[in-house]
Scaffold this motif. Structure first.
Motif, PDB file in Angstrom:
ATOM      1  N   ILE A   1      -8.845 -12.686 -71.152  1.00  0.00           N
ATOM      2  CA  ILE A   1      -8.258 -11.650 -70.294  1.00  0.00           C
ATOM      3  C   ILE A   1      -7.116 -11.021 -71.069  1.00  0.00           C
TER       4      ILE A   1
ATOM      5  N   ARG B   1       3.069 -10.068 -69.087  1.00  0.00           N
ATOM      6  CA  ARG B   1       2.643 -10.685 -67.827  1.00  0.00           C
ATOM      7  C   ARG B   1       1.637 -11.820 -67.999  1.00  0.00           C
TER       8      ARG B   1
ATOM      9  N   ALA C   1       1.865 -14.896 -65.721  1.00  0.00           N
ATOM     10  CA  ALA C   1       1.482 -14.657 -64.317  1.00  0.00           C
ATOM     11  C   ALA C   1      -0.040 -14.617 -64.205  1.00  0.00           C
ATOM     12  N   VAL C   2      -0.691 -13.941 -65.146  1.00  0.00           N
ATOM     13  CA  VAL C   2      -2.154 -13.862 -65.158  1.00  0.00           C
ATOM     14  C   VAL C   2      -2.745 -15.270 -65.273  1.00  0.00           C
ATOM     15  N   ALA C   3      -2.212 -16.039 -66.212  1.00  0.00           N
ATOM     16  CA  ALA C   3      -2.729 -17.397 -66.447  1.00  0.00           C
ATOM     17  C   ALA C   3      -2.486 -18.300 -65.245  1.00  0.00           C
ATOM     18  N   THR C   4      -1.376 -18.073 -64.547  1.00  0.00           N
ATOM     19  CA  THR C   4      -1.065 -18.860 -63.344  1.00  0.00           C
ATOM     20  C   THR C   4      -2.223 -18.790 -62.351  1.00  0.00           C
ATOM     21  N   ALA C   5      -2.679 -17.559 -62.080  1.00  0.00           N
ATOM     22  CA  ALA C   5      -3.749 -17.389 -61.095  1.00  0.00           C
ATOM     23  C   ALA C   5      -5.055 -17.975 -61.614  1.00  0.00           C
ATOM     24  N   VAL C   6      -5.342 -17.772 -62.895  1.00  0.00           N
ATOM     25  CA  VAL C   6      -6.600 -18.280 -63.454  1.00  0.00           C
ATOM     26  C   VAL C   6      -6.657 -19.792 -63.308  1.00  0.00           C
TER      27      VAL C   6
ATOM     28  N   ARG D   1      -4.853 -21.756 -61.286  1.00  0.00           N
ATOM     29  CA  ARG D   1      -4.841 -22.214 -59.884  1.00  0.00           C
ATOM     30  C   ARG D   1      -6.213 -22.037 -59.227  1.00  0.00           C
ATOM     31  N   LEU D   2      -6.914 -20.960 -59.620  1.00  0.00           N
ATOM     32  CA  LEU D   2      -8.213 -20.688 -59.003  1.00  0.00           C
ATOM     33  C   LEU D   2      -9.341 -21.450 -59.679  1.00  0.00           C
TER      34      LEU D   2
ATOM     35  N   ASP E   1     -10.237 -16.030 -51.979  1.00  0.00           N
ATOM     36  CA  ASP E   1      -9.954 -17.185 -52.843  1.00  0.00           C
ATOM     37  C   ASP E   1      -8.476 -17.343 -53.142  1.00  0.00           C
ATOM     38  N   GLY E   2      -7.747 -16.220 -53.155  1.00  0.00           N
ATOM     39  CA  GLY E   2      -6.343 -16.340 -53.527  1.00  0.00           C
ATOM     40  C   GLY E   2      -5.506 -15.193 -53.016  1.00  0.00           C
TER      41      GLY E   2
ATOM     42  N   PHE F   1      -1.517 -13.725 -53.446  1.00  0.00           N
ATOM     43  CA  PHE F   1      -0.295 -13.832 -54.237  1.00  0.00           C
ATOM     44  C   PHE F   1       0.670 -12.768 -53.726  1.00  0.00           C
TER      45      PHE F   1
ATOM     46  N   VAL G   1      -6.218 -20.378 -52.362  1.00  0.00           N
ATOM     47  CA  VAL G   1      -4.914 -20.548 -52.999  1.00  0.00           C
ATOM     48  C   VAL G   1      -3.936 -19.543 -52.400  1.00  0.00           C
TER      49      VAL G   1
ATOM     50  N   MET H   1      -0.960 -11.719 -61.085  1.00  0.00           N
ATOM     51  CA  MET H   1      -1.739 -12.881 -60.648  1.00  0.00           C
ATOM     52  C   MET H   1      -3.062 -12.407 -60.044  1.00  0.00           C
ATOM     53  N   VAL H   2      -2.976 -11.330 -59.254  1.00  0.00           N
ATOM     54  CA  VAL H   2      -4.205 -10.737 -58.708  1.00  0.00           C
ATOM     55  C   VAL H   2      -5.130 -10.327 -59.851  1.00  0.00           C
ATOM     56  N   TYR H   3      -4.554  -9.756 -60.899  1.00  0.00           N
ATOM     57  CA  TYR H   3      -5.341  -9.337 -62.071  1.00  0.00           C
ATOM     58  C   TYR H   3      -6.065 -10.546 -62.684  1.00  0.00           C
TER      59      TYR H   3
ATOM     60  N   GLY I   1      -6.766 -13.478 -61.233  1.00  0.00           N
ATOM     61  CA  GLY I   1      -7.764 -14.015 -60.303  1.00  0.00           C
ATOM     62  C   GLY I   1      -8.994 -13.141 -60.220  1.00  0.00           C
TER      63      GLY I   1
ATOM     64  N   LYS J   1     -13.085 -13.781 -58.581  1.00  0.00           N
ATOM     65  CA  LYS J   1     -12.674 -14.305 -57.266  1.00  0.00           C
ATOM     66  C   LYS J   1     -12.239 -13.166 -56.342  1.00  0.00           C
TER      67      LYS J   1
ATOM     68  N   VAL K   1      -9.490 -11.870 -54.494  1.00  0.00           N
ATOM     69  CA  VAL K   1      -8.041 -12.082 -54.485  1.00  0.00           C
ATOM     70  C   VAL K   1      -7.324 -10.858 -53.938  1.00  0.00           C
TER      71      VAL K   1
END
Lengths: 249, 360
Positions: free
Chosen positions: A65, A71, A74-79, A81-82, B23-24, B26, B52, B65-67, B69, B74, B76
């Motif tokens: 990605i 950022r 932040a991107v990795a955080t969501a990846v 967690r999901l 799924d998520g 944020f 999440v 974070m949305v990006y 996910g 997912k 999101v």
């Protein structure tokens, strides 16, 4: 004769766009080797930054990605967690991570996201043409500090690795380099540790790799490595800053 | 028996998220939409559906974070209010550029700047003209009831994945904060990893198996010729959306000599103005755009052949009125009536403005 070494199968055939002498190629190789050795090609998601390594996705054969400037954490955080079963890492330079991305970096660290951060610090903005970074040493000449960085005007260089080491969510912080075979071996070990931490869910691992930018520094590759050893290493001291072995956690 | 709940619009978004297989989520607190995150944290869906929920450190982090996910295939989403959406503009442009589906809810408040926490519709331009940099559009859904705030979570995700574009639900502080009955009829499970693989294997970054090339979610292309092709492909998709997804509602329009056009909360007030007008024997109708992008331009152009004039009621200085004027193309008068800064008009005031036009 026995074959003792070969190129990682995860390195693509694309010709790297990096300048001759740049550290990124070596670090990419180490990342690819570690993913391959851990058998994680199908379970790894990399997040590339904005900066010279924006095209990391062209060179390592995994899903990637490309994040907006700063950022990546932040991107990795969501990846992560999901998809917590995956190995998730960011690959970022010092402008991306420690300037525009400071907030995202600090808070991902503080939440203890189970990701690995590969932080390539060459004390300059390479891709945009050699401007001053937060990590630029005092006195260092760049396109935006042409007379040399002055604290009174530009502030001081800072060590974000030491800063994040104080956060409870961070399990492992180390500072490495790749200018010699011995250093490369140690850097690889650190990357492996960080990736194992991500898979084991131990918290955030932060691997800084002090690197050369001979183009930006306007030195030959050999001179750049020498300057890095003489000028960068005394300020950005190599070694573990926060232990990350399971016993220490 | 159908399940009915008396809830706020913001709570309907939270419940809609859980029940639509999200799924998520944020998000970051901001009035008047904080109940979305609060409700989700109270309900703890990670223990039931596995969804999440994360409070980010900023709106900038939320949208990125949305990006991340969305890149994993997912469902999101995030929600915010006007100043927070401005902070997300960069991320929304990246989502559009990387062709990633997601839902963004804007519970609008008055601006500019920090403005006020009272309701407004002053983010119309921001929502329908792009929001961030570059040539792109979001599908924009404008709910006019708490029920629609629930339903549009489902519709938003469906549209986002149908076209792989970001979708915005453009609500406001009135709909977000008021309580109404909601029929909770729609409900579906989260996608399994296998379902995501089947649907999104060609683009989602879920780990590269030997059987396919690596997937890369990126908006970057330095070769201008290729970048133009990517733009053309996006524009072609937007044309498809314009063709297929225009939604609007009409009230008393068949014999209307004057047409009020209003969206969201304004449409509720305007529908009461229509009732008042009809009681006086005035032939007034209402057109409520439900999709603000794509916009019901063709229908408005058609009505310009029937009506003597249009009144556009919106809680801003005159934004949607520009799109009405484009569609009407000077054939009949189009006037704007608005309030700003969190102030709201009454049905009487709308009717008075309309009478001034029809007499003038």
């Amino acid at each position: 004769m026995d074959k003792v070494y070969s190129r990682s199968a995860l390195l693509t055939d694309n010709v790297m766009h990096y300048c001759p002498g740049c550290s990124h190629g070596t670090i990419h190789k180490l990342v690819a080797e570690v993913i391959e050795e851990m058998g994680l090609q199908a379970d790894t998601i990399g997040v590339s930054p904005v900066g010279c390594s924006v095209f990391a996705y062209n060179y390592i054969d995994i899903d990637w990605i490309q994040a907006a400037h700063g950022r990546a954490c932040a991107v990795a955080t969501a990846v992560k967690r999901l998809t917590p079963e995956k190995m998730v890492f960011t690959y970022q330079g010092d402008g991306d991570l420690s300037a525009i991305g400071t907030a995202e970096t600090i808070h991902a660290c503080n939440r203890g996201e189970n990701i690995a951060v590969i932080y390539v610090n060459n004390a300059i903005y390479g891709m945009t043409g050699g401007q001053m970074a937060p990590t630029t040493l005092l006195g260092m000449k760049t396109a935006t500090s042409p007379q040399g960085r002055e604290a009174a005007i530009h502030g001081y260089p800072y060590k974000i690795a030491e800063m994040v080491s104080h956060l409870d969510g961070v399990c492992y912080v180390t500072r490495q380099s790749v200018q010699s075979p011995a250093a490369v071996r140690k850097a690889k070990k650190a990357i492996r540790q960080a990736f194992e931490n991500s898979m084991a869910g131990r918290g955030l691992s932060f691997v800084e790799i002090v690197s050369s930018c001979n183009s930006g520094w306007k030195l030959s590759p050999v001179e750049a490595n020498r300057w890095m050893e003489e000028s960068m290493f005394p300020f950005y001291k190599l070694g573990d800053i926060k232990a990350g072995t399971p016993a220490a956690i | 028996m159908q399940e009915v709940k008396l809830i706020k619009g913001n709570e309907a978004v939270a419940l809609g998220a859980i029940r639509s297989g999200c799924d998520g989520y944020f998000g970051y607190p901001i009035t008047p939409q904080s109940e979305v995150l609060e409700t989700l944290m109270e309900l703890r869906p990670w223990e039931t559906t596995g969804m999440v929920v994360l409070q980010a450190e900023s709106e900038v982090a939320s949208i990125n974070m949305v990006y991340g996910g969305a890149a994993c295939g997912k469902r999101v989403m995030t929600s915010s209010s006007s100043p927070g959406i401005s902070l997300m503009a960069e991320g929304i442009s990246y989502l559009a550029g990387a062709e990633l589906p997601c839902l963004i809810v804007n519970v609008q408040r008055g601006g500019p700047g920090l403005g006020t926490i009272q309701p407004s519709q002053a983010d119309y331009f921001q929502a329908v003209k792009g929001c961030g940099h570059g040539d792109y559009n979001m599908i924009v859904l404008a709910p006019a009831s708490v029920q629609e705030m629930y339903d549009f979570v489902f519709d938003g995700f469906d549209l986002a994945f149908k076209y792989r574009v970001p979708v915005m639900m453009l609500s406001d502080g009135i709909i977000g904060q008021m309580m109404e009955k909601v029929v909770m009829s729609r409900s579906r499970a989260r996608w399994t990893a296998e379902e995501i693989k089947q649907m999104s294997d060609s683009w989602a970054t879920v780990g590269k198996p030997q059987t396919r090339a690596r997937n890369i979610c990126s908006s970057l292309e330095l070769d201008s010729q290729i970048m133009e092709q990517r733009n053309l492909a996006l524009q072609a998709r937007y044309e498809e959306i314009k063709k297929n997804e225009v939604r609007f509602e009409e009230i008393e329009i068949d014999d209307a000599e004057y047409v009020i056009v209003a969206f969201g909360s304004s449409a509720r007030i305007a529908s009461e103005a229509v009732s008042l007008a009809r009681a006086e024997g005035l032939k007034v109708g209402l057109l409520r755009p439900i999709t603000l992008w794509p916009f019901p331009s063709a229908r408005i152009a058609e009505l310009a052949g029937q009506a003597k004039g249009f009144l556009v009621a919106e809680l801003n200085a005159g934004q949607m009125v520009e799109d009405i004027r484009l569609a009407v193309d000077g054939r009949v008068p189009v006037i704007h009536f608005g309030r700003m800064g969190g102030m709201i008009y009454s049905p009487d005031e709308i009717l008075k403005a309309l009478k001034e036009q029809s007499n003038g």
